[in-house]
Design a protein around this motif. Sequence first.
Motif, PDB file in Angstrom:
ATOM      1  N   MET A 149       7.787   4.323  21.096  1.00  0.00           N
ATOM      2  CA  MET A 149       9.159   4.311  20.614  1.00  0.00           C
ATOM      3  C   MET A 149       9.832   5.673  20.823  1.00  0.00           C
ATOM      4  SD  MET A 149      10.457   2.714  16.996  1.00  0.00           S
ATOM      5  CE  MET A 149       9.588   3.909  15.989  1.00  0.00           C
ATOM      6  N   ILE A 150       9.111   6.753  20.457  1.00  0.00           N
ATOM      7  CA  ILE A 150       9.643   8.105  20.639  1.00  0.00           C
ATOM      8  C   ILE A 150       9.796   8.429  22.119  1.00  0.00           C
ATOM      9  CG2 ILE A 150       9.158  10.562  20.281  1.00  0.00           C
ATOM     10  CD1 ILE A 150       7.675   9.683  17.673  1.00  0.00           C
ATOM     11  N   PHE A 151       8.809   8.010  22.928  1.00  0.00           N
ATOM     12  CA  PHE A 151       8.860   8.278  24.366  1.00  0.00           C
ATOM     13  C   PHE A 151      10.056   7.599  25.020  1.00  0.00           C
ATOM     14  CE2 PHE A 151       7.876   6.643  28.625  1.00  0.00           C
ATOM     15  CZ  PHE A 151       7.768   7.850  29.309  1.00  0.00           C
ATOM     16  N   LEU A 152      10.310   6.342  24.691  1.00  0.00           N
ATOM     17  CA  LEU A 152      11.409   5.604  25.315  1.00  0.00           C
ATOM     18  C   LEU A 152      12.762   6.220  24.993  1.00  0.00           C
ATOM     19  CD1 LEU A 152      10.214   1.909  24.826  1.00  0.00           C
ATOM     20  CD2 LEU A 152      10.368   3.173  26.977  1.00  0.00           C
ATOM     21  N   VAL A 153      12.940   6.659  23.748  1.00  0.00           N
ATOM     22  CA  VAL A 153      14.213   7.296  23.364  1.00  0.00           C
ATOM     23  C   VAL A 153      14.394   8.613  24.104  1.00  0.00           C
ATOM     24  CG1 VAL A 153      15.500   8.336  21.452  1.00  0.00           C
ATOM     25  CG2 VAL A 153      14.275   6.176  21.097  1.00  0.00           C
ATOM     26  N   SER A 154      13.383   9.478  24.070  1.00  0.00           N
ATOM     27  CA  SER A 154      13.490  10.790  24.721  1.00  0.00           C
ATOM     28  C   SER A 154      13.575  10.648  26.241  1.00  0.00           C
ATOM     29  CB  SER A 154      12.298  11.662  24.340  1.00  0.00           C
ATOM     30  OG  SER A 154      11.073  11.025  24.672  1.00  0.00           O
ATOM     31  N   TYR A 155      12.829   9.695  26.806  1.00  0.00           N
ATOM     32  CA  TYR A 155      12.852   9.477  28.249  1.00  0.00           C
ATOM     33  C   TYR A 155      14.233   9.002  28.712  1.00  0.00           C
ATOM     34  CZ  TYR A 155      12.211   6.805  32.561  1.00  0.00           C
ATOM     35  OH  TYR A 155      12.354   6.275  33.813  1.00  0.00           O
ATOM     36  N   SER A 156      14.846   8.083  27.980  1.00  0.00           N
ATOM     37  CA  SER A 156      16.170   7.561  28.355  1.00  0.00           C
ATOM     38  C   SER A 156      17.220   8.660  28.362  1.00  0.00           C
ATOM     39  CB  SER A 156      16.580   6.440  27.388  1.00  0.00           C
ATOM     40  OG  SER A 156      15.656   5.378  27.414  1.00  0.00           O
ATOM     41  N   ILE A 157      17.187   9.511  27.343  1.00  0.00           N
ATOM     42  CA  ILE A 157      18.172  10.597  27.242  1.00  0.00           C
ATOM     43  C   ILE A 157      17.960  11.626  28.353  1.00  0.00           C
ATOM     44  CG2 ILE A 157      19.000  12.503  25.792  1.00  0.00           C
ATOM     45  CD1 ILE A 157      18.215  10.738  23.354  1.00  0.00           C
ATOM     46  N   SER A 158      16.723  12.066  28.538  1.00  0.00           N
ATOM     47  CA  SER A 158      16.436  13.095  29.548  1.00  0.00           C
ATOM     48  C   SER A 158      16.679  12.573  30.966  1.00  0.00           C
ATOM     49  CB  SER A 158      14.994  13.587  29.401  1.00  0.00           C
ATOM     50  OG  SER A 158      14.082  12.515  29.557  1.00  0.00           O
ATOM     51  N   TYR A 159      16.314  11.325  31.229  1.00  0.00           N
ATOM     52  CA  TYR A 159      16.519  10.726  32.554  1.00  0.00           C
ATOM     53  C   TYR A 159      18.001  10.669  32.901  1.00  0.00           C
ATOM     54  CZ  TYR A 159      16.646   7.116  36.197  1.00  0.00           C
ATOM     55  OH  TYR A 159      16.886   6.418  37.352  1.00  0.00           O
ATOM     56  N   SER A 160      18.798  10.178  31.961  1.00  0.00           N
ATOM     57  CA  SER A 160      20.228  10.009  32.215  1.00  0.00           C
ATOM     58  C   SER A 160      20.928  11.340  32.442  1.00  0.00           C
ATOM     59  CB  SER A 160      20.877   9.259  31.042  1.00  0.00           C
ATOM     60  OG  SER A 160      22.259   9.125  31.244  1.00  0.00           O
ATOM     61  N   PHE A 161      20.700  12.297  31.566  1.00  0.00           N
ATOM     62  CA  PHE A 161      21.398  13.578  31.664  1.00  0.00           C
ATOM     63  C   PHE A 161      20.913  14.412  32.846  1.00  0.00           C
ATOM     64  CE2 PHE A 161      22.859  12.538  27.451  1.00  0.00           C
ATOM     65  CZ  PHE A 161      24.101  13.161  27.380  1.00  0.00           C
ATOM     66  N   SER A 162      19.619  14.403  33.136  1.00  0.00           N
ATOM     67  CA  SER A 162      19.106  15.222  34.238  1.00  0.00           C
ATOM     68  C   SER A 162      19.607  14.721  35.585  1.00  0.00           C
ATOM     69  CB  SER A 162      17.578  15.245  34.204  1.00  0.00           C
ATOM     70  OG  SER A 162      17.055  13.931  34.320  1.00  0.00           O
ATOM     71  N   PHE A 163      19.586  13.402  35.814  1.00  0.00           N
ATOM     72  CA  PHE A 163      20.056  12.865  37.085  1.00  0.00           C
ATOM     73  C   PHE A 163      21.562  13.052  37.245  1.00  0.00           C
ATOM     74  CE2 PHE A 163      16.085  10.842  38.181  1.00  0.00           C
ATOM     75  CZ  PHE A 163      16.184  10.666  39.551  1.00  0.00           C
ATOM     76  N   THR A 164      22.313  12.821  36.164  1.00  0.00           N
ATOM     77  CA  THR A 164      23.771  12.922  36.256  1.00  0.00           C
ATOM     78  C   THR A 164      24.230  14.358  36.469  1.00  0.00           C
ATOM     79  OG1 THR A 164      23.971  11.008  34.780  1.00  0.00           O
ATOM     80  CG2 THR A 164      25.931  12.348  35.091  1.00  0.00           C
ATOM     81  N   MET A 165      23.612  15.288  35.778  1.00  0.00           N
ATOM     82  CA  MET A 165      24.066  16.677  35.797  1.00  0.00           C
ATOM     83  C   MET A 165      23.508  17.481  36.981  1.00  0.00           C
ATOM     84  SD  MET A 165      26.154  17.015  33.330  1.00  0.00           S
ATOM     85  CE  MET A 165      26.638  16.288  31.759  1.00  0.00           C
ATOM     86  N   PHE A 166      22.289  17.188  37.409  1.00  0.00           N
ATOM     87  CA  PHE A 166      21.608  18.101  38.331  1.00  0.00           C
ATOM     88  C   PHE A 166      21.269  17.501  39.692  1.00  0.00           C
ATOM     89  CE2 PHE A 166      20.252  19.359  33.956  1.00  0.00           C
ATOM     90  CZ  PHE A 166      20.992  20.538  33.896  1.00  0.00           C
ATOM     91  N   TYR A 167      21.486  16.210  39.886  1.00  0.00           N
ATOM     92  CA  TYR A 167      21.164  15.644  41.193  1.00  0.00           C
ATOM     93  C   TYR A 167      22.161  16.150  42.236  1.00  0.00           C
ATOM     94  CZ  TYR A 167      19.738  12.368  44.794  1.00  0.00           C
ATOM     95  OH  TYR A 167      19.270  11.808  45.960  1.00  0.00           O
ATOM     96  N   ALA A 168      21.642  16.587  43.387  1.00  0.00           N
ATOM     97  CA  ALA A 168      22.481  17.234  44.405  1.00  0.00           C
ATOM     98  C   ALA A 168      23.166  16.206  45.295  1.00  0.00           C
ATOM     99  CB  ALA A 168      21.623  18.176  45.246  1.00  0.00           C
ATOM    100  N   CYS A 169      24.380  15.830  44.913  1.00  0.00           N
ATOM    101  CA  CYS A 169      25.223  14.981  45.746  1.00  0.00           C
ATOM    102  C   CYS A 169      26.672  15.170  45.296  1.00  0.00           C
ATOM    103  CB  CYS A 169      24.815  13.512  45.651  1.00  0.00           C
ATOM    104  SG  CYS A 169      24.931  12.810  43.992  1.00  0.00           S
ATOM    105  N   ILE A 193      18.970   1.655  43.849  1.00  0.00           N
ATOM    106  CA  ILE A 193      18.198   0.443  43.534  1.00  0.00           C
ATOM    107  C   ILE A 193      17.124   0.738  42.491  1.00  0.00           C
ATOM    108  CG2 ILE A 193      16.583  -1.251  44.489  1.00  0.00           C
ATOM    109  CD1 ILE A 193      18.209  -1.067  47.117  1.00  0.00           C
ATOM    110  N   ILE A 194      16.431   1.879  42.651  1.00  0.00           N
ATOM    111  CA  ILE A 194      15.403   2.265  41.665  1.00  0.00           C
ATOM    112  C   ILE A 194      16.033   2.450  40.286  1.00  0.00           C
ATOM    113  CG2 ILE A 194      13.800   4.096  40.992  1.00  0.00           C
ATOM    114  CD1 ILE A 194      13.296   4.517  44.035  1.00  0.00           C
ATOM    115  N   ASN A 195      17.181   3.115  40.245  1.00  0.00           N
ATOM    116  CA  ASN A 195      17.880   3.332  38.973  1.00  0.00           C
ATOM    117  C   ASN A 195      18.299   2.008  38.346  1.00  0.00           C
ATOM    118  OD1 ASN A 195      19.495   5.350  37.124  1.00  0.00           O
ATOM    119  ND2 ASN A 195      20.967   3.788  37.733  1.00  0.00           N
ATOM    120  N   TRP A 196      18.806   1.096  39.174  1.00  0.00           N
ATOM    121  CA  TRP A 196      19.228  -0.218  38.678  1.00  0.00           C
ATOM    122  C   TRP A 196      18.044  -0.985  38.092  1.00  0.00           C
ATOM    123  CZ3 TRP A 196      18.455  -5.153  41.342  1.00  0.00           C
ATOM    124  CH2 TRP A 196      19.118  -6.231  40.734  1.00  0.00           C
TER     125      TRP A 196
END
Length: 333
Positions: A149-169, A193-196
Motif C-alpha cells: 500500500m505504501i509502495f503504490l502510493v509513493s511509486y505513483s507520486i514519484s513516477y508521475s512527477f519525475s517523468f513529467t518534470m525531468f524527461y528530456a523532450c 504505450i508503456i505509460n498507458w
Amino acid sequence: MNLSSDTNNNNNNTNIQLNILNTEFTRRIIFIFLIILIVPSIVCSFCILYFTIRKQQIRTHLKNHVILCIFFVNLLQATCELPVTLSSLQLGQVPLRSEILCKCWFSAINAFCMCSLQLNSFLSIERYLLIFHSRTLHRYKIILHYIPMIFLVSYSISYSFSFTMFYACKNKFDYNMAGCRSVCYIFESAIGIINWVICIFGPLLIIIIANVFLIVQVYQYKRQMVRKHIWKKKHQMLRQLVFVSGLECISWSPVSLISGIDIISTTETSIAPEFKWVSFGFIYLAILFSPLVSIMVFPELKIEITKWIQKQYAFNNNGIHPMMRNSCALERT
C-alpha cells in the motif's frame, strides 16, 4: 424546390449537431455537472473524515485500510486539483498560460489518478486474500498489506512527477485543453504505450479480471458452505469491492479507450477535443461519488451517521415541544 429544401434541412441538422458537440458547449455541460457534485461531495467527505476519526473500529479493521486510502486520495484530488480543472472548464483555457503550471497540473492529475487506480487493483487482489486466506494475510500483514500500500502510493507520486518534470523532450502544450492536453513523453511511441499500460490499462485490466474471478470463486464457495453467517461476511466484503472498483472502471473506461487510440494513432489530434473533454470529466465520477461509496461499504460508518441524525432529530424535537407546551399554557391563562 423539394431538393433545395431537403438540402437546407440537412445543412440545418448538421449545424445543430455541430453546435451540440462543439467544445465550448461540452465544456459548459461538464463544468455544470462537476460544480453541482463537488460541494455536496466535499461536505460529505469531511463528515466521513470526522466520523472515521471518532470511530476507531473503522480505522483498525484491516479490510478498510485500502478503501480509506482511496477515499483520502480522492478527497485530496477534489480539494487540491479539481478547482484548477473547474477554472479551466469555465474559462476555456488554462488559468495561467505557463509551462510550469501545466507540468504541475498534469503531474498532480496523473499522480492522483494513477494512485487511485493502482490502489484499486491492489484492493481487488487483497480482497481475495481477505476472503479465502484471511489468516495468512493477518499473519504477514506487514509484507502483504502495509508495504504494498505504501509502495503504490509513493511509486505513483514519484513516477508521475519525475517523468513529467525531468524527461528530456520538448512539450507542446495546448492551453485550451484539459491538463494542457498532455506532456511530450506520452506521444513517444514506446514510452507512451508503456505509460498507458502502467498507469491506466494495466490496473483496469487487473481490476476487471480479479473482480470477475473473485465473484465466480465466492459463488462457487457458497454451494459448499454450511454456515450462513460466514457466507454473509464474505459476501459483504465482495460487495464492498464491487462498489469501489466498479465505479472506478466506469469512470476510467472512456479515458483508457481514447488515450489508447491517441497514443497508437500517428496523428496527435486523432480524437476530437469535445470527446476528450467528456472523457476527462468522466474520471471525476469516482472521485466525487467516493463519499457515497464509502457510506455504502462501511457498515460502521452508516451506523454512526444514522445515530448522529437521530440525535439531531431528537434534539430538535425536544427543543420544540417545551416551547409548544409553554405557549399552550399561556393561552389557557
